[in-house]
Design an enzyme around this catalytic site. Structure first.
Site, PDB file in Angstrom:
ATOM      1  N   HIS A 181       2.620   2.903  -0.963  1.00 43.24           N
ATOM      2  CA  HIS A 181       1.413   3.732  -1.065  1.00 43.24           C
ATOM      3  C   HIS A 181       1.562   4.630  -2.286  1.00 43.24           C
ATOM      4  CE1 HIS A 181      -1.624   6.673  -0.618  1.00 43.24           C
ATOM      5  NE2 HIS A 181      -0.888   7.565   0.014  1.00 43.24           N
ATOM      6  N   HIS A 235      -8.236   9.064  -1.962  1.00 45.02           N
ATOM      7  CA  HIS A 235      -6.811   9.263  -1.685  1.00 45.02           C
ATOM      8  C   HIS A 235      -5.883   8.495  -2.621  1.00 45.02           C
ATOM      9  CE1 HIS A 235      -3.687   9.713   1.806  1.00 45.02           C
ATOM     10  NE2 HIS A 235      -3.091   9.669   0.635  1.00 45.02           N
ATOM     11  N   HIS A 288      -0.401   6.931  -5.708  1.00 45.69           N
ATOM     12  CA  HIS A 288      -1.542   7.731  -6.149  1.00 45.69           C
ATOM     13  C   HIS A 288      -1.790   7.485  -7.632  1.00 45.69           C
ATOM     14  CE1 HIS A 288      -1.243  10.979  -2.722  1.00 45.69           C
ATOM     15  NE2 HIS A 288      -1.246   9.739  -2.261  1.00 45.69           N
ATOM     16  N   GLU A 296       2.464  10.549   6.370  1.00 44.83           N
ATOM     17  CA  GLU A 296       1.582   9.393   6.465  1.00 44.83           C
ATOM     18  C   GLU A 296       2.268   8.208   7.147  1.00 44.83           C
ATOM     19  OE1 GLU A 296       0.379   9.257   2.404  1.00 44.83           O
ATOM     20  OE2 GLU A 296      -1.128  10.806   2.718  1.00 44.83           O
TER      21      GLU A 296
END
Length: 223
Positions: free
Chosen positions: A96, A161, A98, A77
């Protein structure tokens, strides 16, 4: 090169796993050296417990790998990180994650409103954590999908996502914002649950922008 940034990014990647914001090799982190423009980023598919600063990858904004001492590839990514840095010239770091509650709202394509005042520090411009439209992970589609949201706010969700936080200081502050996204998402979920699905009242952007450090506090003995 950029040894301090490597150390910082590695530490935050490990902390994210310890704190439950990322599991099973998910999520990625980066920091930009504002002098060279180079980006230090986490590698792909490596157990966080085994990561060392040497494993961090150095890239330029054109996605060229400048240094990878361990021979590892940067996260798939990376293109998303590089796009955010190009759109936000002052951005110094990206986290980033999750995390569960934030990702749940990302799955629903549902922005998170400013239901607690602490979001005044999340760089929001519309009193919400917006959702970037779906883009397949690892593609230019994902990179392109974040442009509007990263210009609207420092914190946003990726549809189906996860969550992204951007900061102009360092990766520790980006990580802190990512942690606040998850806390906000959990509080919003609990409020919706307790209220039988009724939307809780949120703060207007104008009210969030009024925050300032109290003028009444003085430092007469500080030189």
């Amino acid at each position: 090169m950029l040894e301090t940034l490597k150390k910082d990014v590695c530490e935050i990647a490990k902390r994210a796993q310890r704190d439950g914001l990322c599991k099973h090799k998910s999520g990625n982190f980066s920091a930009r050296d504002l002098e060279t423009g180079y980006v230090v980023i986490t590698p792909t598919s490596v157990d966080r417990d085994l990561l060392t600063p040497r494993d961090m990858v150095v890239m330029d904004l054109e996605a060229r790998v400048i240094e990878n001492l361990s021979g590892l590839r940067p996260t798939s990514e990376s293109l998303m990180h590089l796009m955010i840095y190009r759109q936000r010239p002052k951005a110094a770091a990206i986290a980033h994650t999750h995390s569960a509650y934030a990702t749940a709202f990302a799955l629903l394509n549902k922005p998170i409103p400013a239901v607690v005042y602490e979001v005044a520090n999340l760089g929001l411009t519309k009193a919400r954590v917006p959702v970037a439209p779906y883009g397949r992970p690892g593609t230019t589609g994902l990179a392109d999908s974040v442009i509007e949201s990263c210009l609207e706010a420092d914190c946003f969700l990726l549809e189906k996502h996860g969550a992204v936080a951007v900061d102009e200081r360092d990766v520790y502050e980006a990580f802190l914002k990512a942690a606040y996204i998850e806390e906000l998402a959990e509080l919003y979920y609990l409020a919706l649950t307790a209220g039988g699905g009724k939307e809780p009242d949120g703060f207007a952007q104008e009210e969030l922008q009024r925050w300032e450090y109290p003028k009444e506090i003085s430092f007469p003995n500080v030189r």
